[in-house]
Scaffold this motif. Structure first.
Motif, PDB file in Angstrom:
ATOM      1  N   LEU A 101      69.079  42.783  10.224  1.00 53.32           N
ATOM      2  CA  LEU A 101      68.369  41.552   9.883  1.00 53.32           C
ATOM      3  C   LEU A 101      68.708  40.453  10.885  1.00 53.32           C
ATOM      4  N   MET A 102      67.759  40.135  11.733  1.00 58.42           N
ATOM      5  CA  MET A 102      67.945  39.112  12.755  1.00 58.42           C
ATOM      6  C   MET A 102      67.470  37.752  12.236  1.00 58.42           C
ATOM      7  N   ASP A 103      67.891  36.681  12.944  1.00 63.19           N
ATOM      8  CA  ASP A 103      67.355  35.359  12.643  1.00 63.19           C
ATOM      9  C   ASP A 103      66.928  34.709  13.950  1.00 63.19           C
ATOM     10  N   LYS A 153      64.708  46.546  21.412  1.00 60.39           N
ATOM     11  CA  LYS A 153      64.025  47.818  21.643  1.00 60.39           C
ATOM     12  C   LYS A 153      65.023  48.978  21.680  1.00 60.39           C
ATOM     13  N   GLU A 154      66.210  48.722  22.239  1.00 61.97           N
ATOM     14  CA  GLU A 154      67.258  49.761  22.269  1.00 61.97           C
ATOM     15  C   GLU A 154      67.677  50.146  20.858  1.00 61.97           C
ATOM     16  N   LEU A 155      67.884  49.144  20.005  1.00 59.22           N
ATOM     17  CA  LEU A 155      68.305  49.414  18.628  1.00 59.22           C
ATOM     18  C   LEU A 155      67.219  50.176  17.869  1.00 59.22           C
ATOM     19  N   LYS A 156      65.982  49.836  18.142  1.00 56.54           N
ATOM     20  CA  LYS A 156      64.870  50.547  17.507  1.00 56.54           C
ATOM     21  C   LYS A 156      64.868  52.012  17.941  1.00 56.54           C
ATOM     22  N   MET A 157      65.135  52.244  19.225  1.00 55.70           N
ATOM     23  CA  MET A 157      65.181  53.612  19.740  1.00 55.70           C
ATOM     24  C   MET A 157      66.337  54.397  19.138  1.00 55.70           C
ATOM     25  N   GLN A 158      67.407  53.709  18.761  1.00 61.09           N
ATOM     26  CA  GLN A 158      68.561  54.370  18.148  1.00 61.09           C
ATOM     27  C   GLN A 158      68.318  54.740  16.683  1.00 61.09           C
ATOM     28  N   GLY A 159      67.191  54.334  16.142  1.00 64.56           N
ATOM     29  CA  GLY A 159      66.833  54.733  14.783  1.00 64.56           C
ATOM     30  C   GLY A 159      67.005  53.660  13.731  1.00 64.56           C
ATOM     31  N   TYR A 160      67.506  52.481  14.118  1.00 71.67           N
ATOM     32  CA  TYR A 160      67.684  51.401  13.146  1.00 71.67           C
ATOM     33  C   TYR A 160      66.335  50.757  12.845  1.00 71.67           C
ATOM     34  N   LYS A 161      66.191  50.305  11.620  1.00 73.05           N
ATOM     35  CA  LYS A 161      65.035  49.495  11.276  1.00 73.05           C
ATOM     36  C   LYS A 161      65.394  48.037  11.539  1.00 73.05           C
ATOM     37  N   LEU A 162      64.375  47.202  11.705  1.00 72.24           N
ATOM     38  CA  LEU A 162      64.607  45.819  12.091  1.00 72.24           C
ATOM     39  C   LEU A 162      63.847  44.863  11.190  1.00 72.24           C
ATOM     40  N   ALA A 163      64.462  43.719  10.935  1.00 71.05           N
ATOM     41  CA  ALA A 163      63.822  42.658  10.153  1.00 71.05           C
ATOM     42  C   ALA A 163      64.188  41.328  10.784  1.00 71.05           C
ATOM     43  N   ILE A 164      63.378  40.320  10.506  1.00 72.94           N
ATOM     44  CA  ILE A 164      63.670  38.985  11.035  1.00 72.94           C
ATOM     45  C   ILE A 164      63.393  37.946   9.956  1.00 72.94           C
ATOM     46  N   ARG A 165      64.184  36.875   9.972  1.00 75.09           N
ATOM     47  CA  ARG A 165      64.052  35.800   8.994  1.00 75.09           C
ATOM     48  C   ARG A 165      64.189  34.454   9.712  1.00 75.09           C
ATOM     49  N   LYS A 166      63.950  33.378   8.954  1.00 69.10           N
ATOM     50  CA  LYS A 166      64.093  32.009   9.468  1.00 69.10           C
ATOM     51  C   LYS A 166      63.225  31.767  10.694  1.00 69.10           C
ATOM     52  N   LEU A 167      62.060  32.404  10.706  1.00 76.14           N
ATOM     53  CA  LEU A 167      61.155  32.236  11.835  1.00 76.14           C
ATOM     54  C   LEU A 167      60.006  31.318  11.423  1.00 76.14           C
ATOM     55  N   PRO A 168      59.902  30.124  12.019  1.00 75.16           N
ATOM     56  CA  PRO A 168      58.797  29.219  11.677  1.00 75.16           C
ATOM     57  C   PRO A 168      57.461  29.780  12.163  1.00 75.16           C
ATOM     58  N   ILE A 169      56.394  29.347  11.527  1.00 79.11           N
ATOM     59  CA  ILE A 169      55.061  29.845  11.873  1.00 79.11           C
ATOM     60  C   ILE A 169      54.762  29.643  13.355  1.00 79.11           C
ATOM     61  N   SER A 170      55.215  28.519  13.899  1.00 76.04           N
ATOM     62  CA  SER A 170      54.948  28.202  15.304  1.00 76.04           C
ATOM     63  C   SER A 170      55.592  29.200  16.269  1.00 76.04           C
ATOM     64  N   SER A 171      56.538  30.007  15.759  1.00 74.13           N
ATOM     65  CA  SER A 171      57.235  30.966  16.630  1.00 74.13           C
ATOM     66  C   SER A 171      56.642  32.369  16.565  1.00 74.13           C
ATOM     67  N   PHE A 172      55.665  32.592  15.708  1.00 76.44           N
ATOM     68  CA  PHE A 172      55.116  33.936  15.565  1.00 76.44           C
ATOM     69  C   PHE A 172      54.589  34.481  16.896  1.00 76.44           C
ATOM     70  N   ASN A 189      59.779  32.425   3.618  1.00 77.08           N
ATOM     71  CA  ASN A 189      59.986  31.485   2.517  1.00 77.08           C
ATOM     72  C   ASN A 189      58.627  31.231   1.886  1.00 77.08           C
ATOM     73  N   HIS A 190      58.412  31.769   0.695  1.00 73.75           N
ATOM     74  CA  HIS A 190      57.084  31.716   0.078  1.00 73.75           C
ATOM     75  C   HIS A 190      56.580  30.289  -0.123  1.00 73.75           C
ATOM     76  N   ALA A 191      57.515  29.333  -0.246  1.00 71.24           N
ATOM     77  CA  ALA A 191      57.123  27.941  -0.476  1.00 71.24           C
ATOM     78  C   ALA A 191      56.558  27.299   0.785  1.00 71.24           C
ATOM     79  N   LYS A 192      56.798  27.917   1.947  1.00 72.45           N
ATOM     80  CA  LYS A 192      56.360  27.317   3.210  1.00 72.45           C
ATOM     81  C   LYS A 192      55.290  28.137   3.909  1.00 72.45           C
ATOM     82  N   ILE A 193      54.727  29.098   3.199  1.00 77.51           N
ATOM     83  CA  ILE A 193      53.755  29.986   3.825  1.00 77.51           C
ATOM     84  C   ILE A 193      52.501  30.087   2.965  1.00 77.51           C
TER      85      ILE A 193
END
Length: 411
Positions: A92-94, A108-127, A143-147
């Protein structure tokens, strides 16, 4: 270190994954660490210590576990620290991990190693700037209140169709009902889910009445073993479970009856076994997360006895934790449920009125389950508690539950 597990649910209130929340230092004792704690042990993912220590079988059905990583620990030798299958770990990245080439390459390396990835605290402007990283992600926590979920469904469905949306900070039943009615989210996390609740029943079914009778027998002062044996004999599942336990003890003697089996166990062990076995049965028609939560809470409470200077009251604290969801188990209010079962006075005071000597232990546990590390740190300072003992008490409770109800891990 302090650590706890937070469940993530789907729209049917089934646990689909867990997230590990941890803190390495008590910032009340080391205030200088609060701002810089993230930089200490930068090459270590401390949450993986929790996962490796308890094993994946601890998590109901071998569910995925979300493990936070920051801009430093993402470059750690994660495979050397992780003793569980990579495909069960969601890193879980931020937004401290930026869309710069060195981070993109590492992700990308971690993905290739078989780990799943998630991200949080990302504002809409950063998508858009995070496009290369989001293309590698399996989940995004929002954050459901901000989306605007309607717009988010369209956007992610078109640009990142494989990513799952997780709503965080869902703290009330009303918020949850509103979110699932709109759809779009795959998972939900929030205070509302610490103790999942379904619709109450107006009557307790006959099988549960039998369990309540058995609880009352063994929780009475100096109970009669034959009385307990006679009630156990009414339930085939409990009878089989009892005989399996006793047969492992009695290698060279034949168990001739249920009364013989209860006598072999003795009052203390029989009481402990019945309280745990019956609680599991009472939870059988409820979300499995309740069983996990109350069992771990019970053992955690018992393990905390010494830290709260109640070393001789571990058994009572165990019962308090075990019965802390008796209202949900029976589909009653807490008062109605406690009127049906026999519990020590101090247990009843804590569960019903949040008063008495056991109330501080219950409040501590609930704060711990919520990963409210600031309040937990404050309480540890006030109570002169050792953080390592608290952490060990929790890990011990996790291992106890794992060994009590082993499950088969798939995939």
């Amino acid at each position: 270190m302090l650590a706890t597990l937070i469940p993530l649910f789907d729209d049917k209130m089934s646990v689909c994954a867990y997230s590990v929340f941890a803190r390495k230092e008590n910032h009340f004792l080391n205030p200088e660490m609060e701002g810089g704690a993230r930089y200490d042990g930068a090459g270590t993912v401390h949450e993986l210590e929790v996962v490796s220590s308890m094993g994946m079988s601890m998590l109901s059905g071998g569910k995925e576990v979300f493990v936070p990583v920051n801009q430093f620990s993402v470059f750690a030798e994660i495979s050397l620290q992780c003793t569980v299958p990579a495909n069960k770990v969601v890193l879980l990245m931020d937004n401290s991990i930026t869309p710069e080439p060195n981070y993109v390459k590492r992700v990308k390396e971690l993905k290739m190693q078989g780990y799943k990835l998630a991200i949080r605290k990302l504002p809409i402007s950063s998508f858009e700037p995070y496009k290369e990283i989001l293309n590698q992600c399996d989940y995004i926590l929002l954050n459901h209140a901000k989306i605007d979920i309607e717009k988010a469904k369209i956007y992610f469905g078109k640009v990142y169709p494989k990513i799952k949306l997780c709503a965080v900070n869902v703290d009330t039943k009303e918020q949850y009902d509103m979110l699932i009615s709109h759809g779009g989210y795959d998972l939900y996390e929030g205070g509302f889910f610490r103790m999942p609740v379904r619709e109450s029943e107006t009557e307790v079914n006959p099988l549960k009445v039998n369990y309540i009778e058995l609880l009352n027998v063994v929780n009475a002062p100096d109970f009669d073993l034959t009385d307990a044996a006679d009630v156990i004999g009414k339930d085939p599942a409990l009878t089989i479970s009892l005989l399996e336990i006793v047969n492992r003890m009695a290698l060279n003697s034949e168990i001739t009856s249920i009364r013989h089996a209860t006598a072999m166990l003795g009052q203390k062990e029989l009481k402990r076994w019945i309280n745990t076995a019956v609680t599991k049965e009472l939870c059988a028609d409820r979300p499995t997360e309740i069983t996990r939560l109350v069992m771990i809470r019970a053992k955690f409470a018992e393990n905390l006895a010494e830290s709260f200077e109640m070393s001789l009251l571990g058994q009572e604290l165990f019962i308090m934790g075990l019965f802390s969801a008796i209202d949900i188990m029976l589909g009653k209010t807490m008062k109605e449920a406690l009127d049906m079962v026999l519990v020590p006075k101090d247990v009843k005071l804590a569960l019903l009125d949040n008063e008495g000597p056991f109330a501080p232990v219950l409040n501590f546990i609930k704060r711990y389950e919520d990963a409210d590390w600031t309040e937990i740190s404050r309480l540890m300072v006030l109570g002169n508690m050792d953080m390592t003992k608290i952490y060990d008490a929790y890990l011990s409770a996790l291992r106890w539950y794992r060994d009590l109800f082993p499950v088969t891990v798939t995939g």
